[in-house]
Write a protein that holds these residues in place. Sequence first.
Motif, PDB file in Angstrom:
ATOM      1  N   GLU A 106      71.706  45.211  65.469  1.00 37.69           N
ATOM      2  CA  GLU A 106      70.525  45.398  64.632  1.00 37.69           C
ATOM      3  C   GLU A 106      69.370  44.643  65.277  1.00 37.69           C
ATOM      4  O   GLU A 106      69.486  43.457  65.572  1.00 37.69           O
ATOM      5  N   LEU A 107      68.272  45.349  65.513  1.00 39.31           N
ATOM      6  CA  LEU A 107      67.096  44.735  66.124  1.00 39.31           C
ATOM      7  C   LEU A 107      65.960  44.700  65.104  1.00 39.31           C
ATOM      8  O   LEU A 107      65.212  45.659  64.955  1.00 39.31           O
ATOM      9  N   THR A 108      65.865  43.612  64.400  1.00 42.03           N
ATOM     10  CA  THR A 108      64.793  43.424  63.433  1.00 42.03           C
ATOM     11  C   THR A 108      63.484  43.249  64.196  1.00 42.03           C
ATOM     12  O   THR A 108      63.431  42.462  65.150  1.00 42.03           O
ATOM     13  N   PRO A 109      62.428  43.964  63.813  1.00 45.49           N
ATOM     14  CA  PRO A 109      61.148  43.792  64.522  1.00 45.49           C
ATOM     15  C   PRO A 109      60.691  42.336  64.482  1.00 45.49           C
ATOM     16  O   PRO A 109      60.901  41.632  63.487  1.00 45.49           O
ATOM     17  N   TYR A 110      60.095  41.888  65.576  1.00 47.21           N
ATOM     18  CA  TYR A 110      59.578  40.531  65.651  1.00 47.21           C
ATOM     19  C   TYR A 110      58.330  40.455  64.782  1.00 47.21           C
ATOM     20  O   TYR A 110      57.296  41.075  65.083  1.00 47.21           O
ATOM     21  N   ALA A 111      58.426  39.741  63.698  1.00 49.10           N
ATOM     22  CA  ALA A 111      57.404  39.741  62.648  1.00 49.10           C
ATOM     23  C   ALA A 111      55.991  39.435  63.145  1.00 49.10           C
ATOM     24  O   ALA A 111      55.061  40.179  62.817  1.00 49.10           O
ATOM     25  N   PRO A 112      55.757  38.368  63.892  1.00 48.89           N
ATOM     26  CA  PRO A 112      54.370  38.073  64.288  1.00 48.89           C
ATOM     27  C   PRO A 112      53.715  39.218  65.061  1.00 48.89           C
ATOM     28  O   PRO A 112      52.556  39.555  64.813  1.00 48.89           O
ATOM     29  N   ASN A 113      54.449  39.835  65.980  1.00 46.74           N
ATOM     30  CA  ASN A 113      53.861  40.913  66.772  1.00 46.74           C
ATOM     31  C   ASN A 113      53.618  42.167  65.944  1.00 46.74           C
ATOM     32  O   ASN A 113      52.580  42.824  66.088  1.00 46.74           O
ATOM     33  N   LEU A 114      54.578  42.529  65.094  1.00 50.88           N
ATOM     34  CA  LEU A 114      54.426  43.763  64.330  1.00 50.88           C
ATOM     35  C   LEU A 114      53.295  43.668  63.318  1.00 50.88           C
ATOM     36  O   LEU A 114      52.497  44.597  63.194  1.00 50.88           O
ATOM     37  N   VAL A 115      53.188  42.556  62.595  1.00 52.69           N
ATOM     38  CA  VAL A 115      52.102  42.468  61.612  1.00 52.69           C
ATOM     39  C   VAL A 115      50.745  42.443  62.292  1.00 52.69           C
ATOM     40  O   VAL A 115      49.773  43.014  61.776  1.00 52.69           O
ATOM     41  N   GLU A 116      50.658  41.818  63.445  1.00 49.09           N
ATOM     42  CA  GLU A 116      49.379  41.831  64.165  1.00 49.09           C
ATOM     43  C   GLU A 116      49.059  43.241  64.663  1.00 49.09           C
ATOM     44  O   GLU A 116      47.918  43.683  64.613  1.00 49.09           O
ATOM     45  N   SER A 117      50.068  43.965  65.123  1.00 52.12           N
ATOM     46  CA  SER A 117      49.856  45.331  65.614  1.00 52.12           C
ATOM     47  C   SER A 117      49.398  46.264  64.500  1.00 52.12           C
ATOM     48  O   SER A 117      48.523  47.104  64.707  1.00 52.12           O
ATOM     49  N   THR A 118      50.000  46.135  63.322  1.00 49.21           N
ATOM     50  CA  THR A 118      49.639  47.045  62.235  1.00 49.21           C
ATOM     51  C   THR A 118      48.233  46.785  61.702  1.00 49.21           C
ATOM     52  O   THR A 118      47.671  47.642  61.019  1.00 49.21           O
ATOM     53  N   ARG A 119      47.666  45.646  62.027  1.00 49.29           N
ATOM     54  CA  ARG A 119      46.295  45.354  61.599  1.00 49.29           C
ATOM     55  C   ARG A 119      45.291  46.269  62.283  1.00 49.29           C
ATOM     56  O   ARG A 119      44.188  46.461  61.791  1.00 49.29           O
ATOM     57  N   SER A 120      45.643  46.812  63.422  1.00 51.51           N
ATOM     58  CA  SER A 120      44.684  47.594  64.198  1.00 51.51           C
ATOM     59  C   SER A 120      44.958  49.097  64.118  1.00 51.51           C
ATOM     60  O   SER A 120      44.604  49.835  65.028  1.00 51.51           O
ATOM     61  N   ILE A 121      45.543  49.537  63.034  1.00 51.89           N
ATOM     62  CA  ILE A 121      45.853  50.958  62.847  1.00 51.89           C
ATOM     63  C   ILE A 121      44.573  51.783  62.755  1.00 51.89           C
ATOM     64  O   ILE A 121      44.559  52.937  63.123  1.00 51.89           O
ATOM     65  N   GLY A 122      43.487  51.214  62.255  1.00 47.18           N
ATOM     66  CA  GLY A 122      42.229  51.946  62.231  1.00 47.18           C
ATOM     67  C   GLY A 122      41.551  52.056  60.876  1.00 47.18           C
ATOM     68  O   GLY A 122      40.682  52.894  60.690  1.00 47.18           O
ATOM     69  N   TYR A 123      41.929  51.217  59.937  1.00 48.64           N
ATOM     70  CA  TYR A 123      41.254  51.221  58.642  1.00 48.64           C
ATOM     71  C   TYR A 123      39.830  50.704  58.789  1.00 48.64           C
ATOM     72  O   TYR A 123      39.610  49.648  59.376  1.00 48.64           O
ATOM     73  N   SER A 124      38.878  51.416  58.232  1.00 50.73           N
ATOM     74  CA  SER A 124      37.548  50.851  58.049  1.00 50.73           C
ATOM     75  C   SER A 124      37.597  50.012  56.768  1.00 50.73           C
ATOM     76  O   SER A 124      38.542  50.139  55.967  1.00 50.73           O
ATOM     77  N   PHE A 125      36.600  49.184  56.553  1.00 49.54           N
ATOM     78  CA  PHE A 125      36.559  48.388  55.327  1.00 49.54           C
ATOM     79  C   PHE A 125      36.591  49.305  54.102  1.00 49.54           C
ATOM     80  O   PHE A 125      37.336  49.080  53.153  1.00 49.54           O
ATOM     81  N   GLU A 126      35.794  50.371  54.140  1.00 46.85           N
ATOM     82  CA  GLU A 126      35.692  51.281  52.997  1.00 46.85           C
ATOM     83  C   GLU A 126      37.022  51.999  52.732  1.00 46.85           C
ATOM     84  O   GLU A 126      37.444  52.134  51.577  1.00 46.85           O
ATOM     85  N   THR A 127      37.686  52.443  53.779  1.00 46.79           N
ATOM     86  CA  THR A 127      38.963  53.141  53.619  1.00 46.79           C
ATOM     87  C   THR A 127      40.031  52.184  53.101  1.00 46.79           C
ATOM     88  O   THR A 127      40.843  52.567  52.255  1.00 46.79           O
TER      89      THR A 127
END
Length: 142
Positions: free
Chosen positions: A5-26
């Motif tokens: 079982e390879l649990t995602p490395y938490a610090p990297n994954l949460v930082e990566s998901t921050r840049s998915i592309g949400y604008s403030f309004e969205t």
Amino acid sequence: MGEIELTPYAPNLVESTRSIGYSFETALADIIDNSISNNATKVDVKYRSNESPYIAIIDNGRGMSKNSLEQAMRYGSSNSLNERNEEDLGRFGLGLKMASLSQCRKLTVLSKQNNEYAGACWDLDYIYATKKWTLITYQECD
């Protein structure tokens, strides 16, 4: 054949998901959609933009128990293959977390249901420090 079982490395994954592309309004609209999906008829947005900025979305929805709040804070808490009613705006169980954390480093949710309070917080700096998927929880004070 073996498996691990390879649990995602938490610090990297949460930082990566921050840049998915949400604008403030969205991001704000996505969070307000959660309120509407939970029967809120009133949603207030409060903010402060000075030295300690914050945004608070306060609604009169049905609230969450401790268990349902913890489930809502879980990444991938919904199965996109499950049938859902047409008023349900969520799909993958990622919107609240990804929308919020795309705009900030700390997401705190406080809820009240049946006169019981529940609270939980994703703090990206705490995740980075612990190197784990560590959800901070709050208990009601006596």
